[in-house]
Design an enzyme around this catalytic site. Sequence first.
Site, mmCIF file in Angstrom:
data_model
loop_
_atom_site.group_PDB
_atom_site.id
_atom_site.type_symbol
_atom_site.label_atom_id
_atom_site.label_comp_id
_atom_site.label_asym_id
_atom_site.label_seq_id
_atom_site.Cartn_x
_atom_site.Cartn_y
_atom_site.Cartn_z
ATOM 1 N N ASP A 103 -98.075 -2.740 23.800
ATOM 2 C CA ASP A 103 -96.781 -1.125 24.174
ATOM 3 C C ASP A 103 -98.079 -0.361 23.399
ATOM 4 O OD1 ASP A 103 -94.289 -0.090 24.041
ATOM 5 O OD2 ASP A 103 -94.434 -0.429 22.516
ATOM 6 N N GLU A 132 -100.332 0.767 28.556
ATOM 7 C CA GLU A 132 -99.336 1.056 28.967
ATOM 8 C C GLU A 132 -99.628 2.276 27.627
ATOM 9 O OE1 GLU A 132 -95.491 3.013 27.139
ATOM 10 O OE2 GLU A 132 -96.665 1.927 25.857
#
Length: 655
Positions: free
Chosen positions: A295, A337
């Site tokens: 993330d 991401e």
Amino acid sequence: MSTAQDEIDFKADLTLQRLQPQLEAVWQTSQISDGKRHEFELRLKEHWRPLFALLFRLYHSRYDFFYHIEQVLITAAKAWAERPEALCKLDRHRINEPNWFQSEKISGGALYVDLFGDNLSKLRENVGYFKDLGLTYLHFMPLFAVRPGNNDGGYAISTYRSVDPRLGTIDDLRLLAADLREAGISLVLDFVFNHTSDDHEWAQLAQSGNREYQDFYYIYPDRTEPEKYERTLREIFPTVRRGNFTWHDGMQQWVWTTFNSFQWDLNYANPAVFRAMLDEMFFIANTGIDILRLDAVAFIWKQMGTSCENLPEAHILIQAFNRLARIATPGLLFKSEAIVHPDDVVKYISEEECQISYNPTLMALLWESLATRKVNLLTQTLKHRYKLPPNTAWVNYLRCHDDIGWTFDNADAEAIGINAYNHRNFLNEFYTGQFPGSFARGVPFQENFETGDMRISGTMASLAGLEQAIEEDDDEKKKIAISRMLLLHGVSLSIGGIPLLYLGEEWGMLNDYDFVKDPAKAGDSRWIHRPKMQWEYLDELDDHIGTENGSIRKKIYRSTQKLIALRKSLPALAGQDMELIATANDHILGYVRLHDGNRLIVLANFSEETQEIDGNKLRTAGLGRFFQDMIEDKTYATSEKLVLAPYQILWLNRV
């Protein structure tokens, strides 16, 4: 070999030699077999030198460098010693088949556990649902324990060792992971490693005055240093909060919080943070996880005078995590991401960094093509932004838990005469339904009235026109909206990479406007496209329900299911190789998929009008005279023009 490289290798070898007794201690304590120990040591020998070089570049100036590299090695050895045999068996298989994720049989889905199945135990009862739909890759949105109230949709993690009690336990997760593995479904979880929640144990220790743990974060006594950083930082959520630092009353100090005031950025300049997060990564992997979604990768390293995004050290950090995964959990993959400029997205993708990555540019430009009815910007971008390094793959999605940002490159737009700023404004107007003739029913996310910046929230069906069609009870508009959705699915499933459904798309679920009734969600419009699964929809799959082709939902589900199954039968759809076809029609996207001598032609009409393409273009691209559409089982001859119905997509095999 250069003198400098030779010196680093000498230091790496000497360090490992000195650390060997610590490794022996781990083996004796864990009592693992000689064979399992030998496997680890072979991989350690292969990866140690490059790993040492990465960590040396980051931390060699630290007074405690040797201590931390010792702890890193011990952490990796313990992770392998504790790794369940079922996962070790899978590791061995994937070492010998490293490209398993590039198979045409891989099709993915993403979901929130509570919104889809209430909890992990109930989700175990629905493994059959995922198999029936055809999924072989399943991404659970963050399910670890989080702070009360607003927790950024699960991304403000209180502990990486416990599941949110509302969802179950770590043992429930292990059991579900085993069930999925038995069903041939790979499990994906988020590794939220840029920040922790403000109630994480490390943050609590920092708040208590513990200097060791205050060094886990960026904490400042006054605004002097924060103001210096702020000069070159952008604000991620400017409509929610200004700046990148939050005043903490308890400590009477400022804390770096890039995203939300309750998400404290971790200080990776401190090797103790790297080692601690490595331990958390291995713990998560050993519960039975196949892929970790990394993330917010762009933000993990800070440096004064820069944007603190996409810095070289961020890549070095991920490469170090990757090397350690190759040593201790070799079947584990990383998914990047990075919702940043397209040129920066691809920098995270390699065998040595993240083997797979979200493709936000493709997602945004597929919606752009639907709005404009033209594929000019899409093809301009695909020409030079789709190819990836060997042994890597895109994850192609149409909607996800997050918003839509118009992440195309300004230069790509300008090259075909599009003003990027004006075009983004048009797209925002179109997808919020404000542009005349728009079919979309999206809502703004993070609308900034000062800059005009905005992103879009909304489910796939609502953005594609189904919500409008149902509101107006217009059968023709319903048919067209469904065609738009299947067109997008057809591209995502065939263009190259891992296709990813945000679950609910298979039913054409509409915007959930009731999210505003929950105070913890009301301030975040992204909850509008995170509706709760309605299990009664399955009743509609009964062939006796509905007339003609059944209900709208049934048609969408069955059509999506059919495309997924069809993908699995076509070897040409494995891998990433894709060549564009110059269709000479601004409304038709065309490309060839190639893999191991297999070839498939894809043609997609992004217009609500019938479109044509010269049959000779198909003949020369497909090297044949007759082609069968695998979707509708219809044969086309290249001696005449091919006619595509509104929003039709063709998957053409030579016959």
